[in-house]
Scaffold this motif. Sequence first.
Motif, PDB file in Angstrom:
ATOM      1  N   TYR A 129      49.479  29.936  26.899  1.00  0.00           N
ATOM      2  CA  TYR A 129      48.308  30.489  27.587  1.00  0.00           C
ATOM      3  C   TYR A 129      48.662  31.909  28.005  1.00  0.00           C
ATOM      4  O   TYR A 129      49.495  32.118  28.889  1.00  0.00           O
ATOM      5  N   ASP A 130      48.026  32.893  27.365  1.00  0.00           N
ATOM      6  CA  ASP A 130      48.415  34.288  27.518  1.00  0.00           C
ATOM      7  C   ASP A 130      47.234  35.090  28.053  1.00  0.00           C
ATOM      8  O   ASP A 130      46.249  35.323  27.350  1.00  0.00           O
ATOM      9  N   GLY A 134      43.520  40.209  28.934  1.00  0.00           N
ATOM     10  CA  GLY A 134      44.227  41.381  28.439  1.00  0.00           C
ATOM     11  C   GLY A 134      44.667  42.287  29.562  1.00  0.00           C
ATOM     12  O   GLY A 134      44.327  43.468  29.585  1.00  0.00           O
ATOM     13  N   ARG A 193      40.458  33.117  21.240  1.00  0.00           N
ATOM     14  CA  ARG A 193      40.215  34.128  22.285  1.00  0.00           C
ATOM     15  C   ARG A 193      38.968  33.724  23.076  1.00  0.00           C
ATOM     16  O   ARG A 193      37.860  34.180  22.815  1.00  0.00           O
ATOM     17  N   SER A 249      54.421  35.721  22.343  1.00  0.00           N
ATOM     18  CA  SER A 249      53.676  34.462  22.388  1.00  0.00           C
ATOM     19  C   SER A 249      53.620  33.808  21.019  1.00  0.00           C
ATOM     20  O   SER A 249      53.851  32.598  20.883  1.00  0.00           O
ATOM     21  N   LEU A 274      47.959  29.457  20.297  1.00  0.00           N
ATOM     22  CA  LEU A 274      47.986  30.540  21.270  1.00  0.00           C
ATOM     23  C   LEU A 274      46.572  30.727  21.820  1.00  0.00           C
ATOM     24  O   LEU A 274      45.638  31.008  21.066  1.00  0.00           O
ATOM     25  N   GLY A 334      48.052  39.797  27.118  1.00  0.00           N
ATOM     26  CA  GLY A 334      47.485  40.500  25.975  1.00  0.00           C
ATOM     27  C   GLY A 334      48.480  41.319  25.186  1.00  0.00           C
ATOM     28  O   GLY A 334      49.464  40.797  24.654  1.00  0.00           O
ATOM     29  N   PHE A 351      51.750  39.547  23.254  1.00  0.00           N
ATOM     30  CA  PHE A 351      51.196  38.836  22.107  1.00  0.00           C
ATOM     31  C   PHE A 351      52.260  38.463  21.082  1.00  0.00           C
ATOM     32  O   PHE A 351      52.321  37.317  20.614  1.00  0.00           O
ATOM     33  N   VAL A 392      44.791  43.312  22.446  1.00  0.00           N
ATOM     34  CA  VAL A 392      45.675  43.153  21.295  1.00  0.00           C
ATOM     35  C   VAL A 392      45.075  43.896  20.098  1.00  0.00           C
ATOM     36  O   VAL A 392      43.892  43.727  19.793  1.00  0.00           O
ATOM     37  N   LEU A 438      44.606  33.110  23.961  1.00  0.00           N
ATOM     38  CA  LEU A 438      44.637  34.463  24.519  1.00  0.00           C
ATOM     39  C   LEU A 438      43.380  34.635  25.368  1.00  0.00           C
ATOM     40  O   LEU A 438      42.302  34.911  24.856  1.00  0.00           O
ATOM     41  N   VAL A 465      45.122  30.733  16.764  1.00  0.00           N
ATOM     42  CA  VAL A 465      44.889  31.665  17.864  1.00  0.00           C
ATOM     43  C   VAL A 465      43.418  31.607  18.239  1.00  0.00           C
ATOM     44  O   VAL A 465      42.544  31.655  17.374  1.00  0.00           O
TER      45      VAL A 465
END
Length: 321
Positions: free
Chosen positions: A210-211, A236, A259, A221, A231, A214, A218, A241, A233, A257
């Motif tokens: 859990y990012d 940020g 977002r 991650s 991932l 950003g 990245f 990214v 995301l 991934v």
Amino acid sequence: MPYVVQAREAGGPEVLETAEIEAPRPGPGQLVVDVAAAGVNFIETYQRAGVYPVPYPFVPGSEAAGVVSAVGEGVTDFAVGDRVATAEGAATYASVMLLDAERAVRVPDGVSDLVAAAVPLQGFTAHYLVNSSYDVAEGDVVLTYAGAGGVGGILTQLLKLRGATVITTTSTPEKAALAAESGADHVVGYDDVAATVEKVTGGRGVDVVYDGIGRDTFDVSLAALRTRGTLVLFGGASGQVPPVDLQRLNAGGSLTVTRPKLGDFLLTPAERSWRAGEIYGLVASGQLDIRVGASYPLAEAGRAHADLESRATTGKLLLIP
């Protein structure tokens, strides 16, 4: 007289000023809510400063809790006297606000006004991350960042309730202690992520990252994930990214991934009610701790913004009319 905090032009915290307003009246499907507390979030500092364009004069805020004082035509789910909160309001830096009823959630007994206002944005975000962006299972190993932050602390607690092993990062010993209090199993500096993941997972990689950072995290991650890892995301904080060659996901082991953003996980009143019911239920039962870092009089919103922008605060900042 009811009043708001507004900015007449873009600028620093000093542009925030109070202004009296006429008492609002609810339209069809709306509530009038006497605000008990409003949450302060980074996006409002960007809006105030002109980083994100908004029309001026601008009243910041989307997060608040309070008591319904009037209901509009067609509202059947709420009545005068109900305690409500929202993550999707507008102009919540106010002593009284208008709120679409479909964007309100109930606040149960046993949850204070301050905690009720501190929950929605960060609590509902943590809930959709754990339940919807990736459905965390017992035994999963999870990497998160900023474990002492608002989302980070709640996320760690939810992950531990799911039976996950949590690796997280902080930037200072004081923040490391806060992350450990939330239940993180491994709290490390940002430069130690790769080595810690290698050690904890035996080289396999984590199940999900859990990012919310950003750009700066990245690559780390992606490298931390197991084969077919995910991932998420969701922010940020260090910048967006850059465009990504999708072949990297193939080469990394058929990676996923995503977002997401909060609004796409609050699409219906039923979904809001589910997320709010679970999060507020955990708070009321003592299983989830919400850290309120500081509260300020509404008229001192500028001071709250300055403190938030200093990056020296921990926990949720609230404004009290």
